[in-house]
Every structure is written in C-alpha cells, then in structure tokens.
Design an enzyme around this catalytic site. Sequence first.
Site: not given
Length: 171
Positions: A11-12, A25, A33, A35, A124, A126
Amino acid sequence: MSTSLTLVQGDITEQSVDAVVNAANSSLMGGGGVDGAIHRRGGPDILAECRDLRASRYGRGLATGAAVATTAGRLPARWVIHTVGPVWSATEDRSALLASCHRESLRVADELGARTVAFPAISTGVYGWPMGDAARIAVETVRDTETTVEEVRFVLFDEAAYEAFATQLRP
C-alpha cells in the site's frame, strides 16, 4: 550518484518516504484508486492544498504529464507529488506523456529536496494502460532521468504488477 530502484508489493499510503507520487486526475480533487486512497489516508490537508492550487495556478486542472506537490497530511511522508497520467489508447501513442509523469515527478522531488520517492504504477488502473508497457516506460524513464533522488520505490498493489516491474529490473 545513481538512483536505486526498489520494488515493494503493498500500500503506497503506508510508505515512509520523503514523497509519495499520486496518480491524480486533472481536477486534483481526489478520485478512485491510488488517488482516493492517498486523499482518504492523508486527510483534509491534502485536499485543502489542492483546492488552493486550483484557485491560484491550475484553474483548468493539472495537465496530463505535469506534476505538482502538496503536503502529505497524515501520510508517513513529507509531500505528495500529484501527476496526471494519460488514458491508454490503442490508436494513439501516448507513451511520452506517461514518461513525462515520471520525469516531472522527479523534477518536483528534486526541487523539494526529496531523497526517497514512492511511485505507483501510473495509468494502469481505470486509465487502462497495459501493466507490462507501463512498467517498461516507468523503469526506463527513471533510469534515464538525472535526479538527486537516492531511492525510487515502485509500490505495486498486487503480485501481477510487482512481477511486471520485476521483469523490467532484471538484467
């Protein structure tokens, strides 16, 4: 000095690094995701700074391939570097825009003085970029970009993404 490239499956939002790259976005207002996860875990301070950026410099949103930094809020990082990846297209080569996301994120990291940076697999989710090609572009671009960043950590959510990046790092 060369930049070390490492891989982590996980998990980032849990990475203790100077800067976390957000696959944002163009609105900078959060989304799904990576974001959404960064905004949820980082808290309202990130969104507040994104709103300020929209009000001051990015009224029409952040351009694809560009990058900008905010606080990391409650993340175990100092900054979030937001970059807007391209939507994959079978009929148009947009790989230069994906490479720009990595190059521009490293440029912003250098301006901040960040020494450790965590990247997700940009575009990678959506946005539909094929994982193997995204991994190739990410690794090649980071290797070819002059930076003072000491460690680039690619943080991959699942085993398939990890393997795609591992393939690119093998000699």
